[in-house]
Design a protein around this motif. Structure first.
Motif, short mmCIF file in Angstrom:
data_model
loop_
_atom_site.label_atom_id
_atom_site.label_comp_id
_atom_site.label_asym_id
_atom_site.label_seq_id
_atom_site.Cartn_x
_atom_site.Cartn_y
_atom_site.Cartn_z
N LEU A 147 -50.54 22.48 -12.42
CA LEU A 147 -49.20 22.16 -12.69
C LEU A 147 -49.05 21.26 -13.67
N ARG A 148 -50.06 20.09 -13.91
CA ARG A 148 -50.01 19.36 -15.08
C ARG A 148 -50.20 19.94 -16.20
N ALA A 149 -51.17 20.82 -16.14
CA ALA A 149 -51.36 21.74 -17.68
C ALA A 149 -50.37 22.57 -17.92
N TRP A 150 -49.59 23.43 -16.92
CA TRP A 150 -48.60 24.10 -17.09
C TRP A 150 -47.31 23.20 -17.70
N VAL A 151 -47.01 22.05 -17.05
CA VAL A 151 -46.00 21.40 -17.87
C VAL A 151 -46.29 20.86 -18.95
N THR A 152 -47.52 20.51 -19.38
CA THR A 152 -47.88 20.05 -20.60
C THR A 152 -47.34 21.32 -21.84
N GLU A 153 -47.80 22.40 -21.57
CA GLU A 153 -47.61 23.59 -22.23
C GLU A 153 -45.97 23.94 -22.35
N ALA A 154 -45.35 23.81 -21.21
CA ALA A 154 -43.96 24.29 -21.02
C ALA A 154 -43.26 23.28 -21.91
N CYS A 155 -43.40 21.95 -21.82
CA CYS A 155 -42.36 20.81 -22.40
C CYS A 155 -42.78 20.46 -23.82
N LEU A 181 -45.13 18.52 -25.18
CA LEU A 181 -45.53 17.07 -25.44
C LEU A 181 -46.98 17.14 -25.39
N PRO A 182 -47.54 16.12 -26.09
CA PRO A 182 -49.00 16.07 -26.06
C PRO A 182 -49.56 15.65 -24.70
N GLU A 183 -50.78 16.15 -24.47
CA GLU A 183 -51.52 15.94 -22.93
C GLU A 183 -51.42 14.43 -22.72
N TRP A 184 -51.62 13.62 -23.73
CA TRP A 184 -51.77 12.09 -23.39
C TRP A 184 -50.59 11.71 -22.95
N LEU A 185 -49.30 12.07 -23.64
CA LEU A 185 -48.04 11.61 -22.98
C LEU A 185 -47.76 11.94 -21.72
N VAL A 186 -48.05 13.22 -21.55
CA VAL A 186 -47.53 13.83 -20.11
C VAL A 186 -48.36 12.94 -19.18
N GLU A 187 -49.75 12.63 -19.33
CA GLU A 187 -50.46 11.86 -18.45
C GLU A 187 -50.03 10.50 -18.36
N GLU A 188 -49.41 9.82 -19.28
CA GLU A 188 -48.84 8.34 -19.33
C GLU A 188 -47.53 8.45 -18.47
N THR A 197 -42.19 13.62 -11.87
CA THR A 197 -42.66 13.84 -13.45
C THR A 197 -42.37 15.19 -14.12
N ILE A 198 -42.29 16.47 -13.34
CA ILE A 198 -41.95 17.58 -13.90
C ILE A 198 -40.71 17.84 -14.04
N SER A 199 -39.97 17.48 -13.06
CA SER A 199 -38.56 17.59 -13.35
C SER A 199 -37.96 16.57 -14.19
N LEU A 200 -38.44 15.47 -14.64
CA LEU A 200 -37.99 14.70 -15.58
C LEU A 200 -38.57 14.99 -17.22
N LEU A 201 -39.54 15.89 -17.05
CA LEU A 201 -40.10 16.34 -18.48
C LEU A 201 -39.55 17.63 -19.03
N MET A 202 -39.02 18.38 -18.03
CA MET A 202 -38.29 19.87 -18.46
C MET A 202 -36.78 19.58 -18.53
N ASP A 203 -36.18 19.69 -19.65
CA ASP A 203 -35.13 19.59 -20.12
C ASP A 203 -34.31 20.89 -19.36
N PRO A 204 -33.20 20.62 -18.55
CA PRO A 204 -32.43 21.52 -17.85
C PRO A 204 -32.18 22.54 -18.95
N ALA A 205 -31.76 23.75 -18.75
CA ALA A 205 -31.39 24.79 -19.49
C ALA A 205 -29.79 24.35 -19.92
N PRO A 206 -29.37 24.80 -20.86
CA PRO A 206 -27.96 24.60 -21.62
C PRO A 206 -26.99 25.09 -20.42
N GLU A 207 -27.14 25.89 -19.61
CA GLU A 207 -26.48 26.54 -18.70
C GLU A 207 -27.53 26.81 -17.33
#
Length: 240
Positions: A57-65, A67-74, A85-95
């Protein structure tokens, strides 16, 4: 699903037992039977087996959002909870997709359907959900994926809400909730039914827990009226 998200938020926002009890009764009163069964399953502390590991999941969210891996880990270290963390890193879709899908369809079609899928298919399904769900729904989705959904209610409070809603004795509700059960409309209907019928094969009885005596022993009357036994420490078990 929208109703369950609202229930989760209401339970999480208060420590008052009366408020939680009212929220539970309102939800169960209007929930379809199959959704009610899944809600009981989760609210009483039962967990689904983890379907996707945290490392994936951490690898997938790094790719999806993006952002650099180090920033996702921090970010993860700062937040302390992977689902949040995942819900905060993923920007909600416009709709964002509406949350009016039933809880049952959401769990069985969106979460349990990942079981047995190849990793590439799991990744595609999960990332698609992250991009379409509102933040609150995304958070709960991730909790179900990781098998770590915890809700701020006790099993006893759920039993009490169901008992008051149905008019049945709480002891009967507790009995029907013992052991393993398959969430579904028929289970929830039976849970609140006045009909007394055979319970599930191999279903245990609720344990009677020990509690301290507040008054002097002599207030209990003659000793001949009582049976006493040692309170042994250990794991309680039943032979059925």
């Amino acid at each position: 699903m929208r109703d369950f998200i609202a229930l989760f938020a209401e339970l999480d926002a208060t420590s008052r037992t009366s408020v939680k009890l009212d929220a539970l009764k309102r939800y169960f009163d209007r929930a379809p039977a199959d959704d009610g069964a899944w809600a009981v399953y989760m609210l009483t502390g039962r967990r689904m087996k983890r379907l996707v590991g945290a490392r994936k999941l951490r690898a997938w969210v790094t790719e999806a959002c993006g952002l650099p891996e180090w920033l996702v880990e921090e970010t993860y270290q700062h937040v302390g909870d992977l689902a949040e963390t995942i819900s905060l890193l993923m920007d909600p879709a416009p709709e964002p997709a509406p949350s009016d899908t039933s809880l049952t369809a959401w769990v069985e079609g969106g979460v349990l359907a990942l079981r047995g899928e190849e990793e590439a298919e799991q990744k595609a399904r999960v990332m698609a959900q992250w991009r379409r769900l509102p933040r609150e729904a995304c958070f709960l989705y991730n909790k179900l994926l990781t098998g770590s959904l915890r809700v701020g209610v006790s099993r006893g409070l759920v039993e009490r809400a169901l008992a008051e809603l149905s008019g049945l004795p709480r002891a009967l509700i507790a009995r029907r909730l013992m052991g393993e059960f398959e969430p579904g409309a028929s289970f929830f209907t039976h849970l609140l039914s006045e009909e007394r019928r055979e319970e599930r094969d191999g279903q245990p009885y609720p344990f009677f827990l020990a509690s301290p005596l507040k008054d002097e022993p002599r207030t209990l009357g003659p000793l001949s009226d009582w049976q006493a036994e040692w309170k042994w420490d250990g794991i309680r078990a039943q032979l059925i």
